[in-house]
Design an enzyme around this catalytic site. Structure first.
Site, PDB file in Angstrom:
ATOM      1  N   CYS A   1     -19.366  -2.209   1.678  1.00  0.00           N
ATOM      2  CA  CYS A   1     -18.519  -0.802   1.942  1.00  0.00           C
ATOM      3  C   CYS A   1     -19.280  -0.152   3.201  1.00  0.00           C
ATOM      4  CB  CYS A   1     -18.323   0.254   0.879  1.00  0.00           C
ATOM      5  SG  CYS A   1     -17.383   1.350   1.097  1.00  0.00           S
TER       6      CYS A   1
ATOM      7  N   TYR B   1     -14.998  10.369  -1.421  1.00  0.00           N
ATOM      8  CA  TYR B   1     -13.946  10.032  -2.446  1.00  0.00           C
ATOM      9  C   TYR B   1     -13.986  10.936  -3.509  1.00  0.00           C
ATOM     10  CZ  TYR B   1     -12.703   5.807   0.456  1.00  0.00           C
ATOM     11  OH  TYR B   1     -12.026   5.113   1.169  1.00  0.00           O
TER      12      TYR B   1
ATOM     13  N   ASN C   1     -11.118  -3.716  -0.531  1.00  0.00           N
ATOM     14  CA  ASN C   1     -10.811  -2.642  -1.504  1.00  0.00           C
ATOM     15  C   ASN C   1      -9.836  -3.083  -3.065  1.00  0.00           C
ATOM     16  OD1 ASN C   1     -12.612  -0.614  -0.936  1.00  0.00           O
ATOM     17  ND2 ASN C   1     -11.266  -0.291   0.874  1.00  0.00           N
TER      18      ASN C   1
ATOM     19  N   ARG D   1       0.773  -1.094   0.040  1.00  0.00           N
ATOM     20  CA  ARG D   1      -0.016   0.006  -0.075  1.00  0.00           C
ATOM     21  C   ARG D   1       0.752   1.042   0.237  1.00  0.00           C
ATOM     22  NH1 ARG D   1      -4.779   2.078   4.071  1.00  0.00           N
ATOM     23  NH2 ARG D   1      -4.786   4.191   3.105  1.00  0.00           N
TER      24      ARG D   1
END
Length: 443
Positions: free
Chosen positions: A172, A256, A150, A96
């Site tokens: 989610c 987002y 995700n 990540r």
């Protein structure tokens, strides 16, 4: 005859697991889980043990007859499961950090579920989840696969399009988070509030908001344009929305959307953090270390409040509500990632969408939305094109498809730099991208 419900959680050593265990404990009367199997891989063995021991203490403290099993043997765990939840990170936090740092190096937003970072997280994850889907079909064909991994939209797209197991739902916590926040802004009980959600995962819009069945959308848009009243999440900078923009958009964006509507502001913030040596992934790494330190305390027998800083608020509500509604044939409405089936016109019927669904023992049934407003449908279409091509790249290992996916994503702002970034990310992540073997350009 089997008694009780068997749930298998793949990625059981996650720091989020205590949140899920708490959710199951709280719902034990309506959802009598007799076995919870926590599964992980060799590299996650120590974390699995720490989380598993805490889960056992939580169950003992709550006095519920739920057995906790820990294993690295996925097939052993899956046999006769009723529900399988997936919450994994292929390549762990180390991967990540690269997903976030490398795009910033090329002057683009680095984020684990959006842009180039989201593409690579998806390409590492999809082959593993397709393998798991095959095992579920083999060992527990009646089980529901509930994916929390995700990028959930892209992963659900791949599972629905290429997977061997048909009973798949993507989950989610963002819609629940948004609903809770808006209820708080309005000062009303969350049970009185309903939001018509539609779009894609991390690209979902609230088309209308109702309190006691009456629309309060103009009031909510007004509140969202107030810089003091921001709807955001732990992992996204709460840059205020412009009042005029929110009003003219006419629907509620999700946190987002800042990556797409406020690209330069977010990028500027990320560049500053990058120069100071920190990304969100590195913050998360520190939070994780602190959490696992806490989890090892033998006197800890509940989910610690510090877990909420991790960004997973309402995760257990999203997962446990779905499982309970399927088990109890409840017929309530939840926002889920499912096959479109014509719910949103203008998107492929066989693609994954995030939309309100009626949940019964047969699974979620999407509620018909019709066409999305003109103001938002173009961006949703573009992201769906990206997800379709990215899923194909992940499955086929095609360099051309990966390059195409990278370039059509709106957060990748140059085809030349996009290709350079693709090549560097393929090389950095090659250990977790066996499908691209032989196509990686070594610098």
């Amino acid at each position: 005859m089997k008694k009780g419900i068997k749930i298998v959680t793949i990625g059981g050593g996650s720091s989020y697991t205590p949140e899920f265990v708490e959710g199951l404990i709280m719902r034990y009367k309506e959802l009598p889980v007799s076995e919870l199997w926590l599964v992980d891989i060799e590299e996650g063995k120590d974390k699995l043990q720490i989380v598993g021991d805490l889960a056992k203490r939580m169950v003992e403290q709550a006095k519920v007859p739920m057995e906790i099993h820990l294993t690295l043997d996925r097939r052993e765990a899956l046999k006769d499961a009723d529900f399988v939840t997936t919450q994994m990170r292929v390549g762990q936090l180390k991967a990540r950090i690269q997903d976030e740092r490398l795009p910033i190096k090329y002057g683009m937003i680095g984020q684990e579920t959006n842009g180039a970072g989201g593409l690579f997280k998806g390409m590492r994850t999809i082959p593993v989840l397709l393998e798991i889907a095959k095992e579920i079909q083999d060992l527990c064909p009646d089980a529901w696969l509930i994916n929390f991994t995700n990028p959930a939209g892209l992963v659900t797209e791949a599972l629905l399009r290429y997977g061997a197991h048909p009973k798949v739902v993507g989950v989610c916590n963002l819609p629940i988070n948004t609903r809770m926040t808006i209820a708080r802004l309005l000062g009303v009980d969350v049970e009185r509030l309903h939001i018509d959600f539609a779009g894609l995962n991390h690209m979902v819009y609230g088309l209308d908001v109702k309190v006691d069945g009456e629309s309060v959308l103009p009031q909510v848009l007004e509140l969202m344009g107030d810089p003091e009243q921001q709807v955001s999440m732990q992992n996204i900078a709460p840059i205020p929305w412009e009042k005029e923009f929110i009003k003219s958009l006419g629907v509620i964006p999700c946190p987002y959307h800042r990556y797409y509507y406020k690209t330069s502001e977010i990028l500027q913030k990320q560049l500053e953090e990058y120069q100071n040596g920190g990304t969100r992934a590195e913050v998360v790494q520190r939070l994780e270390n602190d959490l696992f330190e806490l989890y090892q305390d033998e006197n800890l027998k509940i989910k610690p409040p510090q877990l909420e800083k991790r960004g997973g608020a309402y995760y257990s509500d999203a997962a446990c509500n779905l499982i309970s509604s399927i088990h109890n044939d409840r017929g309530d409405i939840q926002t889920l990632n499912v096959r479109n089936e014509g719910a949103i016109l203008g998107l492929p019927v066989d693609s994954a969408v995030e939309v309100n669904c009626v949940v019964t023992k047969e699974g979620p049934e999407p509620i018909h939305v019709g066409e999305l407003p003109v103001a938002v449908s173009g961006l949703v279409q573009q992201i769906k094109s990206f997800e379709r091509v990215a899923a194909e790249a992940a499955v086929t290992g095609s360099y051309e498809k990966a390059l195409l996916a990278m370039t059509i994503n709106p957060l990748v702002t140059s085809d030349v730099k996009g290709k350079q970034l693709l090549d560097e990310m393929l090389e950095v992540h090659q250990e977790y991208l066996p499908q691209f073997k032989g196509q990686i350009q070594h610098s």
